[in-house]
Write a protein that holds these residues in place. Structure first.
Motif, PDB file in Angstrom:
ATOM      1  N   ALA A   1     -92.767 -49.868  -3.751  1.00  0.00           N
ATOM      2  CA  ALA A   1     -92.509 -48.609  -3.050  1.00  0.00           C
ATOM      3  C   ALA A   1     -93.502 -48.345  -1.920  1.00  0.00           C
ATOM      4  O   ALA A   1     -93.105 -47.925  -0.828  1.00  0.00           O
ATOM      5  N   LEU A   2     -94.778 -48.558  -2.161  1.00  0.00           N
ATOM      6  CA  LEU A   2     -95.777 -48.252  -1.139  1.00  0.00           C
ATOM      7  C   LEU A   2     -95.636 -49.122   0.111  1.00  0.00           C
ATOM      8  O   LEU A   2     -95.668 -48.577   1.225  1.00  0.00           O
ATOM      9  N   PRO A   3     -95.481 -50.446  -0.014  1.00  0.00           N
ATOM     10  CA  PRO A   3     -95.280 -51.220   1.222  1.00  0.00           C
ATOM     11  C   PRO A   3     -94.001 -50.852   1.978  1.00  0.00           C
ATOM     12  O   PRO A   3     -93.974 -50.885   3.208  1.00  0.00           O
ATOM     13  N   LEU A   4     -92.957 -50.475   1.262  1.00  0.00           N
ATOM     14  CA  LEU A   4     -91.717 -50.082   1.936  1.00  0.00           C
ATOM     15  C   LEU A   4     -91.817 -48.709   2.597  1.00  0.00           C
ATOM     16  O   LEU A   4     -91.047 -48.390   3.496  1.00  0.00           O
ATOM     17  N   SER A   5     -92.752 -47.883   2.117  1.00  0.00           N
ATOM     18  CA  SER A   5     -92.816 -46.501   2.586  1.00  0.00           C
ATOM     19  C   SER A   5     -93.750 -46.300   3.775  1.00  0.00           C
ATOM     20  O   SER A   5     -94.032 -45.156   4.126  1.00  0.00           O
ATOM     21  N   LYS A   6     -94.220 -47.354   4.394  1.00  0.00           N
ATOM     22  CA  LYS A   6     -95.097 -47.182   5.556  1.00  0.00           C
ATOM     23  C   LYS A   6     -94.464 -46.370   6.680  1.00  0.00           C
ATOM     24  O   LYS A   6     -95.114 -45.477   7.219  1.00  0.00           O
ATOM     25  N   PRO A   7     -93.210 -46.599   7.060  1.00  0.00           N
ATOM     26  CA  PRO A   7     -92.634 -45.780   8.133  1.00  0.00           C
ATOM     27  C   PRO A   7     -92.554 -44.292   7.788  1.00  0.00           C
ATOM     28  O   PRO A   7     -92.857 -43.445   8.632  1.00  0.00           O
TER      29      PRO A   7
ATOM     30  N   ALA B   1     -94.490 -41.219   9.663  1.00  0.00           N
ATOM     31  CA  ALA B   1     -93.729 -40.086  10.212  1.00  0.00           C
ATOM     32  C   ALA B   1     -94.267 -38.761   9.697  1.00  0.00           C
ATOM     33  O   ALA B   1     -94.502 -37.826  10.478  1.00  0.00           O
ATOM     34  N   VAL B   2     -94.504 -38.664   8.404  1.00  0.00           N
ATOM     35  CA  VAL B   2     -95.005 -37.405   7.835  1.00  0.00           C
ATOM     36  C   VAL B   2     -96.426 -37.124   8.319  1.00  0.00           C
ATOM     37  O   VAL B   2     -96.767 -35.975   8.610  1.00  0.00           O
ATOM     38  N   SER B   3     -97.248 -38.151   8.437  1.00  0.00           N
ATOM     39  CA  SER B   3     -98.618 -37.956   8.919  1.00  0.00           C
ATOM     40  C   SER B   3     -98.635 -37.437  10.352  1.00  0.00           C
ATOM     41  O   SER B   3     -99.366 -36.497  10.671  1.00  0.00           O
ATOM     42  N   ILE B   4     -97.832 -38.026  11.205  1.00  0.00           N
ATOM     43  CA  ILE B   4     -97.796 -37.605  12.611  1.00  0.00           C
ATOM     44  C   ILE B   4     -97.247 -36.194  12.745  1.00  0.00           C
ATOM     45  O   ILE B   4     -97.774 -35.372  13.501  1.00  0.00           O
ATOM     46  N   LEU B   5     -96.207 -35.877  12.001  1.00  0.00           N
ATOM     47  CA  LEU B   5     -95.656 -34.526  12.060  1.00  0.00           C
ATOM     48  C   LEU B   5     -96.628 -33.490  11.498  1.00  0.00           C
ATOM     49  O   LEU B   5     -96.677 -32.358  11.978  1.00  0.00           O
ATOM     50  N   THR B   6     -97.421 -33.869  10.504  1.00  0.00           N
ATOM     51  CA  THR B   6     -98.423 -32.958   9.952  1.00  0.00           C
ATOM     52  C   THR B   6     -99.539 -32.684  10.952  1.00  0.00           C
ATOM     53  O   THR B   6     -99.980 -31.539  11.116  1.00  0.00           O
TER      54      THR B   6
ATOM     55  N   VAL C   1     -98.448 -37.227  23.660  1.00  0.00           N
ATOM     56  CA  VAL C   1     -98.968 -38.600  23.674  1.00  0.00           C
ATOM     57  C   VAL C   1     -98.878 -39.214  22.283  1.00  0.00           C
ATOM     58  O   VAL C   1     -98.502 -40.375  22.129  1.00  0.00           O
ATOM     59  N   LEU C   2     -99.208 -38.427  21.264  1.00  0.00           N
ATOM     60  CA  LEU C   2     -99.109 -38.902  19.887  1.00  0.00           C
ATOM     61  C   LEU C   2     -97.671 -39.306  19.569  1.00  0.00           C
ATOM     62  O   LEU C   2     -97.439 -40.360  18.973  1.00  0.00           O
ATOM     63  N   PHE C   3     -96.732 -38.490  19.984  1.00  0.00           N
ATOM     64  CA  PHE C   3     -95.334 -38.827  19.751  1.00  0.00           C
ATOM     65  C   PHE C   3     -94.926 -40.076  20.523  1.00  0.00           C
ATOM     66  O   PHE C   3     -94.234 -40.940  19.990  1.00  0.00           O
ATOM     67  N   LEU C   4     -95.339 -40.183  21.775  1.00  0.00           N
ATOM     68  CA  LEU C   4     -94.940 -41.347  22.579  1.00  0.00           C
ATOM     69  C   LEU C   4     -95.472 -42.648  21.992  1.00  0.00           C
ATOM     70  O   LEU C   4     -94.777 -43.660  21.980  1.00  0.00           O
ATOM     71  N   PHE C   5     -96.716 -42.638  21.521  1.00  0.00           N
ATOM     72  CA  PHE C   5     -97.288 -43.859  20.965  1.00  0.00           C
ATOM     73  C   PHE C   5     -96.692 -44.226  19.615  1.00  0.00           C
ATOM     74  O   PHE C   5     -96.571 -45.397  19.281  1.00  0.00           O
ATOM     75  N   PHE C   6     -96.326 -43.221  18.818  1.00  0.00           N
ATOM     76  CA  PHE C   6     -95.877 -43.482  17.454  1.00  0.00           C
ATOM     77  C   PHE C   6     -94.418 -43.130  17.215  1.00  0.00           C
ATOM     78  O   PHE C   6     -94.003 -42.957  16.075  1.00  0.00           O
TER      79      PHE C   6
ATOM     80  N   GLY D   1     -89.160 -43.743  10.087  1.00  0.00           N
ATOM     81  CA  GLY D   1     -89.327 -42.918   8.893  1.00  0.00           C
ATOM     82  C   GLY D   1     -88.123 -42.044   8.627  1.00  0.00           C
ATOM     83  O   GLY D   1     -87.695 -41.882   7.486  1.00  0.00           O
ATOM     84  N   PHE D   2     -87.541 -41.492   9.678  1.00  0.00           N
ATOM     85  CA  PHE D   2     -86.352 -40.672   9.485  1.00  0.00           C
ATOM     86  C   PHE D   2     -85.139 -41.511   9.155  1.00  0.00           C
ATOM     87  O   PHE D   2     -84.272 -41.079   8.400  1.00  0.00           O
ATOM     88  N   ASN D   3     -85.056 -42.698   9.706  1.00  0.00           N
ATOM     89  CA  ASN D   3     -83.915 -43.573   9.391  1.00  0.00           C
ATOM     90  C   ASN D   3     -83.939 -43.994   7.931  1.00  0.00           C
ATOM     91  O   ASN D   3     -82.902 -44.086   7.288  1.00  0.00           O
ATOM     92  N   PHE D   4     -85.137 -44.272   7.397  1.00  0.00           N
ATOM     93  CA  PHE D   4     -85.247 -44.682   6.011  1.00  0.00           C
ATOM     94  C   PHE D   4     -85.131 -43.512   5.045  1.00  0.00           C
ATOM     95  O   PHE D   4     -84.824 -43.694   3.879  1.00  0.00           O
ATOM     96  N   SER D   5     -85.391 -42.299   5.514  1.00  0.00           N
ATOM     97  CA  SER D   5     -85.450 -41.166   4.589  1.00  0.00           C
ATOM     98  C   SER D   5     -84.084 -40.624   4.219  1.00  0.00           C
ATOM     99  O   SER D   5     -83.977 -39.839   3.294  1.00  0.00           O
ATOM    100  N   GLY D   6     -83.057 -40.966   4.918  1.00  0.00           N
ATOM    101  CA  GLY D   6     -81.727 -40.481   4.581  1.00  0.00           C
ATOM    102  C   GLY D   6     -81.324 -39.249   5.362  1.00  0.00           C
ATOM    103  O   GLY D   6     -80.265 -38.697   5.117  1.00  0.00           O
ATOM    104  N   ILE D   7     -82.147 -38.791   6.294  1.00  0.00           N
ATOM    105  CA  ILE D   7     -81.792 -37.639   7.108  1.00  0.00           C
ATOM    106  C   ILE D   7     -80.804 -38.098   8.160  1.00  0.00           C
ATOM    107  O   ILE D   7     -81.078 -39.041   8.909  1.00  0.00           O
TER     108      ILE D   7
END
Length: 121
Positions: free
Chosen positions: A34-40, A44-49, A101-106, A113-119
């Protein structure tokens, strides 16, 4: 955290069952699958936070009295009595730069992250 739930619900059961058959414990399942698959989704959650904390206004304005602890938005709001309007507009424009800038780089990690999350949307 709906994003995390959607992501972890989307992990294929066949992958989890295969790890169980191989003798993987619950902690090993989390650490090795789970942890290696959950990197995206973690990115995503870290950047949005970070973005949310950067632009937070109401709670810091009510609680923080020490000027060194103010968020950028609270500091700009408190400039309204001492700075002219054009300086305030420049400060507001420059306060948008770090999250952009944070959004553009990441953006790759956020979108993944959103594609994998099911949203869907």
């Amino acid at each position: 955290m709906i994003i995390f739930k959607g992501f972890f619900d989307g992990i294929p059961q066949a992958l989890i069952e295969a790890a169980r058959i191989d003798g993987c414990t619950s902690m090993g399942l989390f650490a090795r699958i789970a942890l290696p698959l959950s990197k995206p989704v973690l990115w995503a959650v870290s950047i949005l936070t970070v973005n949310n904390a950067w632009s937070d206004f109401f709670w810091p304005y009510m609680v923080l009295k020490d000027q060194e602890l103010w968020t950028v938005m609270v500091a700009i709001f408190n400039l309204k009595s001492s700075a002219p309007m054009d300086i305030m507009f420049v400060a507001l424009t420059l306060s948008i730069v770090p999250p952009a800038v944070l959004f553009l780089f990441f953006q790759r990690y956020i979108i993944a992250g959103f594609n994998f999350s099911g949203i869907k949307g």
